[in-house]
Write a protein that holds these residues in place. Structure first.
Motif, PDB file in Angstrom:
ATOM      1  N   LEU A  41      43.716  52.841  64.675  1.00  0.00           N
ATOM      2  CA  LEU A  41      43.462  53.048  63.250  1.00  0.00           C
ATOM      3  C   LEU A  41      42.745  54.372  63.024  1.00  0.00           C
ATOM      4  O   LEU A  41      43.078  55.124  62.100  1.00  0.00           O
ATOM      5  CB  LEU A  41      42.622  51.887  62.716  1.00  0.00           C
ATOM      6  CG  LEU A  41      42.430  51.796  61.206  1.00  0.00           C
ATOM      7  CD1 LEU A  41      43.772  51.649  60.500  1.00  0.00           C
ATOM      8  CD2 LEU A  41      41.521  50.616  60.868  1.00  0.00           C
ATOM      9  N   ARG A  42      41.795  54.672  63.893  1.00  0.00           N
ATOM     10  CA  ARG A  42      41.045  55.925  63.759  1.00  0.00           C
ATOM     11  C   ARG A  42      41.964  57.133  63.940  1.00  0.00           C
ATOM     12  O   ARG A  42      41.819  58.140  63.223  1.00  0.00           O
ATOM     13  CB  ARG A  42      39.906  55.952  64.778  1.00  0.00           C
ATOM     14  CG  ARG A  42      39.026  57.196  64.672  1.00  0.00           C
ATOM     15  CD  ARG A  42      37.879  57.146  65.656  1.00  0.00           C
ATOM     16  NE  ARG A  42      36.765  56.359  65.152  1.00  0.00           N
ATOM     17  CZ  ARG A  42      36.282  55.276  65.733  1.00  0.00           C
ATOM     18  NH1 ARG A  42      36.823  54.824  66.846  1.00  0.00           N
ATOM     19  NH2 ARG A  42      35.248  54.637  65.212  1.00  0.00           N
ATOM     20  N   SER A  56      30.971  43.195  62.856  1.00  0.00           N
ATOM     21  CA  SER A  56      30.979  43.026  64.307  1.00  0.00           C
ATOM     22  C   SER A  56      32.379  42.696  64.810  1.00  0.00           C
ATOM     23  O   SER A  56      33.269  42.309  64.047  1.00  0.00           O
ATOM     24  CB  SER A  56      30.018  41.901  64.708  1.00  0.00           C
ATOM     25  OG  SER A  56      30.489  40.652  64.230  1.00  0.00           O
ATOM     26  N   ARG A  57      32.569  42.823  66.122  1.00  0.00           N
ATOM     27  CA  ARG A  57      33.843  42.428  66.728  1.00  0.00           C
ATOM     28  C   ARG A  57      34.096  40.941  66.508  1.00  0.00           C
ATOM     29  O   ARG A  57      35.231  40.516  66.319  1.00  0.00           O
ATOM     30  CB  ARG A  57      33.825  42.758  68.216  1.00  0.00           C
ATOM     31  CG  ARG A  57      33.827  44.262  68.511  1.00  0.00           C
ATOM     32  CD  ARG A  57      33.635  44.543  69.992  1.00  0.00           C
ATOM     33  NE  ARG A  57      33.724  45.966  70.282  1.00  0.00           N
ATOM     34  CZ  ARG A  57      32.700  46.810  70.151  1.00  0.00           C
ATOM     35  NH1 ARG A  57      31.515  46.362  69.721  1.00  0.00           N
ATOM     36  NH2 ARG A  57      32.849  48.091  70.444  1.00  0.00           N
ATOM     37  N   GLU A  58      33.034  40.157  66.547  1.00  0.00           N
ATOM     38  CA  GLU A  58      33.172  38.710  66.336  1.00  0.00           C
ATOM     39  C   GLU A  58      33.673  38.423  64.929  1.00  0.00           C
ATOM     40  O   GLU A  58      34.532  37.557  64.729  1.00  0.00           O
ATOM     41  CB  GLU A  58      31.833  38.015  66.571  1.00  0.00           C
ATOM     42  CG  GLU A  58      31.898  36.500  66.398  1.00  0.00           C
ATOM     43  CD  GLU A  58      30.552  35.850  66.605  1.00  0.00           C
ATOM     44  OE1 GLU A  58      29.548  36.575  66.747  1.00  0.00           O
ATOM     45  OE2 GLU A  58      30.491  34.613  66.624  1.00  0.00           O
ATOM     46  N   MET A  59      33.145  39.121  63.931  1.00  0.00           N
ATOM     47  CA  MET A  59      33.586  38.940  62.554  1.00  0.00           C
ATOM     48  C   MET A  59      35.062  39.306  62.409  1.00  0.00           C
ATOM     49  O   MET A  59      35.828  38.605  61.741  1.00  0.00           O
ATOM     50  CB  MET A  59      32.736  39.795  61.608  1.00  0.00           C
ATOM     51  CG  MET A  59      31.297  39.328  61.478  1.00  0.00           C
ATOM     52  SD  MET A  59      30.259  40.540  60.608  1.00  0.00           S
ATOM     53  CE  MET A  59      31.043  40.569  58.982  1.00  0.00           C
ATOM     54  N   ILE A  60      35.465  40.410  63.040  1.00  0.00           N
ATOM     55  CA  ILE A  60      36.861  40.841  62.952  1.00  0.00           C
ATOM     56  C   ILE A  60      37.776  39.823  63.613  1.00  0.00           C
ATOM     57  O   ILE A  60      38.835  39.472  63.073  1.00  0.00           O
ATOM     58  CB  ILE A  60      37.023  42.234  63.591  1.00  0.00           C
ATOM     59  CG1 ILE A  60      36.296  43.292  62.757  1.00  0.00           C
ATOM     60  CG2 ILE A  60      38.503  42.586  63.734  1.00  0.00           C
ATOM     61  CD1 ILE A  60      36.250  44.659  63.392  1.00  0.00           C
ATOM     62  N   ALA A  61      37.371  39.330  64.795  1.00  0.00           N
ATOM     63  CA  ALA A  61      38.179  38.332  65.501  1.00  0.00           C
ATOM     64  C   ALA A  61      38.337  37.073  64.652  1.00  0.00           C
ATOM     65  O   ALA A  61      39.418  36.477  64.585  1.00  0.00           O
ATOM     66  CB  ALA A  61      37.536  37.996  66.840  1.00  0.00           C
ATOM     67  N   ARG A  62      37.263  36.695  63.979  1.00  0.00           N
ATOM     68  CA  ARG A  62      37.294  35.471  63.170  1.00  0.00           C
ATOM     69  C   ARG A  62      38.095  35.652  61.892  1.00  0.00           C
ATOM     70  O   ARG A  62      38.927  34.803  61.545  1.00  0.00           O
ATOM     71  CB  ARG A  62      35.852  35.056  62.820  1.00  0.00           C
ATOM     72  CG  ARG A  62      35.751  33.763  61.996  1.00  0.00           C
ATOM     73  CD  ARG A  62      34.340  33.579  61.476  1.00  0.00           C
ATOM     74  NE  ARG A  62      34.012  34.601  60.496  1.00  0.00           N
ATOM     75  CZ  ARG A  62      32.816  35.186  60.405  1.00  0.00           C
ATOM     76  NH1 ARG A  62      31.852  34.867  61.230  1.00  0.00           N
ATOM     77  NH2 ARG A  62      32.584  36.097  59.483  1.00  0.00           N
ATOM     78  N   ASP A  63      37.873  36.756  61.179  1.00  0.00           N
ATOM     79  CA  ASP A  63      38.433  36.901  59.840  1.00  0.00           C
ATOM     80  C   ASP A  63      39.770  37.634  59.796  1.00  0.00           C
ATOM     81  O   ASP A  63      40.560  37.408  58.878  1.00  0.00           O
ATOM     82  CB  ASP A  63      37.426  37.629  58.940  1.00  0.00           C
ATOM     83  CG  ASP A  63      36.130  36.853  58.770  1.00  0.00           C
ATOM     84  OD1 ASP A  63      36.184  35.620  58.864  1.00  0.00           O
ATOM     85  OD2 ASP A  63      35.079  37.472  58.559  1.00  0.00           O
ATOM     86  N   VAL A  64      40.042  38.516  60.763  1.00  0.00           N
ATOM     87  CA  VAL A  64      41.310  39.245  60.784  1.00  0.00           C
ATOM     88  C   VAL A  64      42.300  38.578  61.736  1.00  0.00           C
ATOM     89  O   VAL A  64      43.445  38.326  61.383  1.00  0.00           O
ATOM     90  CB  VAL A  64      41.100  40.733  61.173  1.00  0.00           C
ATOM     91  CG1 VAL A  64      42.443  41.459  61.226  1.00  0.00           C
ATOM     92  CG2 VAL A  64      40.161  41.417  60.180  1.00  0.00           C
ATOM     93  N   ASN A  81      38.298  43.699  73.532  1.00  0.00           N
ATOM     94  CA  ASN A  81      39.138  44.818  73.963  1.00  0.00           C
ATOM     95  C   ASN A  81      40.315  45.016  73.010  1.00  0.00           C
ATOM     96  O   ASN A  81      40.707  46.156  72.716  1.00  0.00           O
ATOM     97  CB  ASN A  81      39.656  44.580  75.385  1.00  0.00           C
ATOM     98  CG  ASN A  81      38.551  44.688  76.423  1.00  0.00           C
ATOM     99  OD1 ASN A  81      37.524  45.312  76.183  1.00  0.00           O
ATOM    100  ND2 ASN A  81      38.755  44.070  77.576  1.00  0.00           N
ATOM    101  N   VAL A  82      40.888  43.917  72.523  1.00  0.00           N
ATOM    102  CA  VAL A  82      41.998  44.005  71.583  1.00  0.00           C
ATOM    103  C   VAL A  82      41.534  44.657  70.289  1.00  0.00           C
ATOM    104  O   VAL A  82      42.224  45.532  69.728  1.00  0.00           O
ATOM    105  CB  VAL A  82      42.573  42.609  71.297  1.00  0.00           C
ATOM    106  CG1 VAL A  82      43.670  42.687  70.239  1.00  0.00           C
ATOM    107  CG2 VAL A  82      43.121  41.982  72.578  1.00  0.00           C
ATOM    108  N   VAL A  83      40.374  44.250  69.806  1.00  0.00           N
ATOM    109  CA  VAL A  83      39.818  44.841  68.583  1.00  0.00           C
ATOM    110  C   VAL A  83      39.571  46.330  68.789  1.00  0.00           C
ATOM    111  O   VAL A  83      39.919  47.163  67.925  1.00  0.00           O
ATOM    112  CB  VAL A  83      38.517  44.128  68.184  1.00  0.00           C
ATOM    113  CG1 VAL A  83      37.817  44.891  67.046  1.00  0.00           C
ATOM    114  CG2 VAL A  83      38.792  42.694  67.754  1.00  0.00           C
ATOM    115  N   ASP A  84      38.996  46.705  69.928  1.00  0.00           N
ATOM    116  CA  ASP A  84      38.700  48.114  70.204  1.00  0.00           C
ATOM    117  C   ASP A  84      39.969  48.960  70.232  1.00  0.00           C
ATOM    118  O   ASP A  84      39.981  50.095  69.742  1.00  0.00           O
ATOM    119  CB  ASP A  84      37.958  48.241  71.531  1.00  0.00           C
ATOM    120  CG  ASP A  84      36.517  47.761  71.443  1.00  0.00           C
ATOM    121  OD1 ASP A  84      36.037  47.542  70.322  1.00  0.00           O
ATOM    122  OD2 ASP A  84      35.876  47.599  72.503  1.00  0.00           O
ATOM    123  N   VAL A  85      41.044  48.423  70.813  1.00  0.00           N
ATOM    124  CA  VAL A  85      42.314  49.144  70.865  1.00  0.00           C
ATOM    125  C   VAL A  85      42.840  49.383  69.458  1.00  0.00           C
ATOM    126  O   VAL A  85      43.291  50.498  69.122  1.00  0.00           O
ATOM    127  CB  VAL A  85      43.352  48.365  71.698  1.00  0.00           C
ATOM    128  CG1 VAL A  85      44.745  48.957  71.502  1.00  0.00           C
ATOM    129  CG2 VAL A  85      42.981  48.409  73.177  1.00  0.00           C
TER     130      VAL A  85
END
Length: 227
Positions: A199-200, A170-178, A190-194
């Protein structure tokens, strides 16, 4: 360090929660095998403390399934079943350690520390999915023999997705762990989506087979062979 405790005995679960938190660990508890299995597939943990005799899904079933999926999270079995055959079966199914109830809490802590040290040491130097290869030591990314240039954040994001290959993050997991922002005052969605879009464009768009997939309303997943 995040520890998942899958234990249906309320008294034991509460004692573990209190004791581990007092040692500085972040603890998440599950009272059924089904709940624990769900958490293992949706969140990231550094270690799992797993009872064997659980309602709705047995500990051995959970253990076998996550190992078949390639989940390498250290698992410490904590159970009243003290027979040699039980211990052998648990270790054969993929457990990293086995502790019989009743147990001394200092011994449990020592075993946890040992498993966490081992888990860090065993981090694989290469992550891959289909023709995509990521060399962690040399910080290189190659797909179909072609080198791909990533920023430091894009590299961390791709490594995280590959470490969870086959599982939605999830976006929450990415925000927390990355991004290391577990208690952010504002959304990083929005930052994660960008960063996912960037990356894609680098990892997927130039190639016929797409690996990075968006699960609408849930998060992202890297799967092999997605057209």
């Amino acid at each position: 360090m995040r520890i998942l405790v899958i234990e249906d005995e309320k008294k034991v679960a509460n004692a573990l929660d209190k004791g581990l938190r007092s040692e500085g660990y972040e603890v998440t508890s599950a009272a059924t095998g089904e709940e624990g299995f769900f958490l293992l597939n949706t969140e990231t943990f550094d270690l799992v403390i797993l009872d064997l005799m659980l309602p709705r899904r047995s500990g051995l079933e959970i253990l076998s399934t996550i190992r078949e999926k390639g989940v390498r999270t250290p698992v410490l079995i904590l159970t009243a079943r003290d027979g040699l055959e039980d211990k052998v079966e648990g270790l054969d199914r993929g457990a990293d350690d086995y502790l019989v109830k009743p147990f001394a809490f200092p011994e449990l802590l020592a075993r946890i520390r040992a498993l966490l040290r081992r888990g860090v040491a065993e981090e694989p130097p290469i992550l891959s999915a289909a023709d995509l290869e990521m060399q962690l030591t040399h910080r290189k990314v190659i797909r179909s023999g072609q080198p791909i240039q990533l920023t430091a954040r894009e590299f961390e994001l791709l490594a995280y997705l590959l470490q969870h290959k086959g599982h939605v993050v999830s976006r929450e997991m990415i925000a927390r762990d990355v991004w290391q922002e577990p208690n952010r005052a504002f959304s990083l969605d929005n930052v994660v989506d960008v960063h996912i879009a960037r990356l894609r464009r680098k990892v997927d768009d130039p190639f016929p087979v797409k690996l990075l997939k968006t699960i609408r309303g849930v998060g992202f997943i890297i799967e092999e062979g997605t057209q």
